[in-house]
Design a protein around this motif. Structure first.
Motif, PDB file in Angstrom:
ATOM      1  N   ILE B  89       3.487  10.930  -0.502  1.00 15.36           N
ATOM      2  CA  ILE B  89       3.726   9.614  -1.108  1.00 15.36           C
ATOM      3  C   ILE B  89       3.083   8.488  -0.299  1.00 15.36           C
ATOM      4  CG2 ILE B  89       5.989   9.262  -0.003  1.00 15.36           C
ATOM      5  CD1 ILE B  89       6.635   8.114  -3.000  1.00 15.36           C
ATOM      6  N   ILE B  90       2.467   7.541  -1.012  1.00 15.53           N
ATOM      7  CA  ILE B  90       1.925   6.334  -0.379  1.00 15.53           C
ATOM      8  C   ILE B  90       2.857   5.161  -0.656  1.00 15.53           C
ATOM      9  CG2 ILE B  90      -0.025   4.746  -0.227  1.00 15.53           C
ATOM     10  CD1 ILE B  90      -1.788   7.033  -1.380  1.00 15.53           C
ATOM     11  N   ASP B  91       3.143   4.939  -1.927  1.00 18.41           N
ATOM     12  CA  ASP B  91       4.103   3.883  -2.252  1.00 18.41           C
ATOM     13  C   ASP B  91       4.862   4.228  -3.524  1.00 18.41           C
ATOM     14  OD1 ASP B  91       2.714   2.793  -4.601  1.00 18.41           O
ATOM     15  OD2 ASP B  91       1.222   2.142  -3.152  1.00 18.41           O
ATOM     16  N   PHE B  92       5.988   3.543  -3.677  1.00 16.14           N
ATOM     17  CA  PHE B  92       6.914   3.862  -4.764  1.00 16.14           C
ATOM     18  C   PHE B  92       7.587   2.562  -5.188  1.00 16.14           C
ATOM     19  CE2 PHE B  92      11.184   5.189  -6.171  1.00 16.14           C
ATOM     20  CZ  PHE B  92      10.828   6.141  -7.128  1.00 16.14           C
TER      21      PHE B  92
END
Lengths: 162, 153
Positions: B89-92
């Motif tokens: 994951i990078i961003d959420f």
């Protein structure tokens, strides 16, 4: 003037009232006006045998959500149950599973309707964060909507939930 | 790492993704399940007293819903990667739309773009009916299989 002990006690009751926080053993270690720091202790149920990366998939999100809402408790005079509107998390490093995770959150702006928070997740060194999170919360009209929950958080000893 | 690559390959072969889901401790703790209909995978978060954040409604903890949706996206991307590895994951980014009540929650992930290095996706979570979602999310994932650790750390 509300002192830090008051905020600390309020955050403790807030976490203690939530079964999922108890399940993960998330504790408050520091609280002051508008700010709170929580810790997720190292625990076997979150440790992956095969993988060192990725054990925390999703846990950081829960931690940021928990700290952001706890910071709103430290920014409001009376407890209000504020639903989360949105939450954004940027992941910058992978945490290691051998150390606890800390999250420091701040409710930096309070308006009549909306609360704004920011949080950072770190392990050994607060200047090397694993993740940043920002969130917004909606204030209920006319104070706390859930009076039983409010009494639990405000420390009413007669308030219980089975 | 080898174990992971084998599990991904096995899951793709057999269509049984549960062993892969159970590899992530938090997914196992939450009891995340997945059912595969062809290319479409629906993830299920079974109701549990341990998921509750507000005991008086009672409602599921917002973080549990968010984490469930993040895991949904992660598994979907991982399974669609051309080479085996775990999507990272990078961003959420998540919008909460309704309170998640103390019942089963479902989620589905739609991949809007899958490049060589990055995947963009959106996730929808619902309880009683899909047309009344409780939350929607967008996320970016890093797909390079050999790059499981961010470099320049």
């Amino acid at each position: 003037m509300i002192d830090n002990e008051y905020y600390l006690a309020r955050c403790r009751r807030f976490l203690a009232a939530q079964p999922h926080m108890r399940k993960l053993g998330i504790r408050v270690i520091q609280a002051q006006q508008s700010r709170v720091t929580l810790v997720l202790p190292v625990q076997s149920q979150l440790i992956s045998e095969g993988l060192d990366t990725y054990l925390h998939g999703g846990v950081l999100t829960t931690l940021v959500d928990a700290a952001s809402s706890a910071s709103t408790l430290c920014a409001l005079e009376a407890f209000e149950l504020c639903p989360t509107l949105d939450l954004r998390i940027d992941h910058m490093r992978t945490p290691v599973q051998s150390q606890p995770l800390y999250v420091a959150a701040e409710c930096y702006r309070v308006t009549r309707s909306v609360l704004f928070t920011r949080a950072s997740v770190y392990q050994e060194d607060p200047s090397r964060p694993m993740a940043y999170g920002i969130a917004t919360f909606m204030r209920p009209e006319g104070g706390a909507e859930d009076s039983l929950f409010a009494r639990l958080i405000d420390g009413d000893e007669h308030a219980t939930v089975d | 790492m080898q174990q992971l690559i084998e599990l991904v390959a096995d899951a793709k072969r057999s269509g049984d993704y549960q062993p892969l889901v159970d590899l992530i401790p938090y997914a196992r703790l939450l009891g995340v399940q997945c059912v595969c209909y062809g290319e479409e995978i629906i993830f299920r978060l079974p109701a549990s007293g341990d998921h509750i954040g507000n005991p008086t409604i009672p409602a599921i903890h917002g973080g549990v819903i968010a984490a469930f949706m993040e895991l949904t996206a992660q598994f979907q991307l991982t399974l669609q990667m051309p080479q085996p590895g775990l999507a990272k994951i990078i961003d959420f980014s998540l919008d909460y739309m309704r309170a998640g009540l103390d019942r089963d929650t479902y989620a589905i992930c739609h991949i809007s773009r899958q490049g060589r290095r990055v995947g963009n996706c959106s996730v929808l979570a619902w309880q009683e009916r899909k047309s009344k979602p409780i939350a929607q999310a967008r996320a970016h994932f890093l797909l390079e299989s050999e790059n499981l650790q961010f470099k320049a750390d």
